[in-house]
Write a protein that holds these residues in place. Structure first.
Motif, short mmCIF file in Angstrom:
data_model
loop_
_atom_site.label_atom_id
_atom_site.label_comp_id
_atom_site.label_asym_id
_atom_site.label_seq_id
_atom_site.Cartn_x
_atom_site.Cartn_y
_atom_site.Cartn_z
N PRO A 57 0.80 -1.22 0.03
CA PRO A 57 -0.02 -0.13 -0.11
C PRO A 57 0.90 1.11 0.11
O PRO A 57 1.98 1.22 0.48
N LYS A 58 0.41 2.17 -0.68
CA LYS A 58 1.11 3.58 -0.54
C LYS A 58 0.03 4.64 -0.39
O LYS A 58 -0.88 4.74 -0.83
N VAL A 59 0.42 5.61 0.52
CA VAL A 59 -0.42 6.62 1.03
C VAL A 59 0.41 7.92 1.24
O VAL A 59 1.62 7.98 1.64
N GLU A 60 -0.15 8.90 0.70
CA GLU A 60 0.61 10.14 0.94
C GLU A 60 -0.46 11.09 1.33
O GLU A 60 -1.28 11.18 1.10
N TYR A 61 0.16 12.31 1.60
CA TYR A 61 -0.41 13.49 2.26
C TYR A 61 0.06 14.64 1.66
O TYR A 61 1.26 14.87 1.45
N GLU A 62 -0.96 15.40 1.38
CA GLU A 62 -0.63 17.04 0.96
C GLU A 62 -1.76 17.88 1.56
O GLU A 62 -2.89 17.57 1.97
N LEU A 63 -1.21 19.22 1.50
CA LEU A 63 -2.10 20.02 1.94
C LEU A 63 -3.24 20.55 1.07
O LEU A 63 -3.31 20.29 -0.26
N THR A 64 -4.40 20.90 1.56
CA THR A 64 -5.58 21.24 0.84
C THR A 64 -5.49 22.79 0.70
O THR A 64 -4.37 23.41 1.43
N ALA A 65 -6.27 23.02 -0.16
CA ALA A 65 -6.48 24.77 -0.41
C ALA A 65 -6.21 25.40 1.03
O ALA A 65 -5.86 26.30 1.09
N LEU A 66 -7.33 25.01 1.97
CA LEU A 66 -7.41 25.46 3.20
C LEU A 66 -6.19 25.24 3.84
O LEU A 66 -5.66 26.27 4.55
N GLY A 67 -5.65 24.26 3.81
CA GLY A 67 -4.25 24.07 4.64
C GLY A 67 -3.13 24.88 4.13
O GLY A 67 -2.45 25.67 4.56
N ARG A 68 -3.16 25.26 2.75
CA ARG A 68 -2.03 26.02 1.72
C ARG A 68 -2.37 27.60 2.26
O ARG A 68 -1.58 28.43 2.29
N SER A 69 -3.61 27.70 2.75
CA SER A 69 -3.75 29.16 3.15
C SER A 69 -3.34 29.67 4.58
O SER A 69 -3.34 30.86 4.94
N LEU A 70 -2.81 28.74 5.06
CA LEU A 70 -2.14 28.91 6.44
C LEU A 70 -0.59 29.36 6.17
O LEU A 70 0.02 29.74 7.17
N GLU A 71 -0.36 29.44 5.03
CA GLU A 71 1.18 29.76 4.56
C GLU A 71 1.72 31.08 5.23
O GLU A 71 2.56 31.08 6.08
N LYS A 72 0.95 32.19 5.19
CA LYS A 72 1.43 33.33 5.93
C LYS A 72 1.51 33.29 7.38
O LYS A 72 2.30 33.73 7.81
N ILE A 73 0.70 32.62 7.94
CA ILE A 73 0.64 32.61 9.26
C ILE A 73 1.66 31.88 9.81
O ILE A 73 2.50 32.18 10.78
N LEU A 74 1.97 30.60 9.06
CA LEU A 74 3.11 29.83 9.61
C LEU A 74 4.59 30.59 9.27
O LEU A 74 5.38 30.51 10.25
N ILE A 75 4.77 31.42 8.29
CA ILE A 75 5.74 32.16 8.00
C ILE A 75 6.07 33.18 9.13
O ILE A 75 7.10 33.29 9.69
N LEU A 76 4.96 33.72 9.36
CA LEU A 76 5.10 34.85 10.38
C LEU A 76 5.34 34.39 11.89
O LEU A 76 6.05 35.01 12.60
N MET A 77 4.76 33.03 12.06
CA MET A 77 4.99 32.52 13.46
C MET A 77 6.52 32.23 13.41
O MET A 77 6.89 32.07 14.45
N ASP A 78 7.15 31.52 12.29
CA ASP A 78 8.31 31.26 12.44
C ASP A 78 9.42 32.22 12.38
O ASP A 78 10.36 32.33 13.26
N GLU A 79 8.93 33.38 11.58
CA GLU A 79 9.81 34.80 11.87
C GLU A 79 9.86 35.29 13.36
O GLU A 79 10.86 35.59 13.78
N TRP A 80 8.55 35.28 13.88
CA TRP A 80 8.66 35.73 15.02
C TRP A 80 9.49 34.72 16.32
O TRP A 80 10.07 35.44 17.01
N GLY A 81 9.19 33.48 15.93
CA GLY A 81 9.93 32.70 16.88
C GLY A 81 11.34 32.90 16.68
O GLY A 81 12.32 32.79 17.63
N GLU A 82 11.99 32.99 15.48
CA GLU A 82 13.27 33.06 15.16
C GLU A 82 13.81 34.35 15.94
O GLU A 82 15.18 34.54 16.48
N THR A 83 13.08 35.40 15.63
CA THR A 83 13.67 36.58 16.30
C THR A 83 13.77 36.75 17.66
O THR A 83 14.46 37.28 18.37
N ASN A 84 12.57 35.82 18.70
CA ASN A 84 12.19 36.02 19.95
C ASN A 84 12.96 34.70 20.63
O ASN A 84 12.87 34.85 21.98
N MET A 85 13.66 33.90 19.88
CA MET A 85 14.15 32.65 20.60
C MET A 85 15.08 32.75 21.47
O MET A 85 16.14 33.83 21.32
#
Length: 125
Positions: free
Chosen positions: A97-125
């Motif tokens: 069996p082969k199973v793969e996972y990918e983001l839905t359009a809704l999941g991809r809509s989180l891109e800006k949030i995830l980038i901002l969270m990463d930048e904030w974390g890197e700055t304040n770590m």
């Protein structure tokens, strides 16, 4: 004696408990609480980030990248992300069996949030 064979659900709360009532209220009335319930926790955010940056990944590839995650936890978190419509599970009818996972359009809509969270974390770590 303790029954070590008994299954315990870690995510289920009693429906009439104060915790459950508060959680339900805030998820239904606060955008931040709703977002955090969908992406919160150590594993969900990492799964989403790998899928965002690498596209479609097989189950085994995700497991190798998520150092320290148990098989049971990975399966549970992928199911939760699927239920929240953030991740699609693609099953290929083949042996083995082969199973793969990918983001839905809704999941991809989180891109800006995830980038901002990463930048904030890197700055304040």
């Amino acid at each position: 004696m303790y029954d070590t064979n008994r299954k315990v659900s870690m995510n289920k709360r009693k429906e009439n408990s104060t915790n459950h009532i508060n959680e339900t209220y805030w998820k239904d009335h606060c955008g931040i609480a709703f977002t955090l319930s969908a992406i919160g926790g150590r594993w969900k955010i990492n799964i989403l980030t790998y899928l965002l940056h690498e596209g479609r990944l097989r189950y085994g590839e995700l497991r190798k990248r998520l150092i320290g995650i148990s098989e049971r936890m990975l399966i549970a978190k992928l199911k939760e992300l699927e239920q929240d419509r953030l991740v699609d599970r693609i099953v290929y009818q083949q042996v083995p069996p082969k199973v793969e996972y990918e983001l839905t359009a809704l999941g991809r809509s989180l891109e800006k949030i995830l980038i901002l969270m990463d930048e904030w974390g890197e700055t304040n770590m």
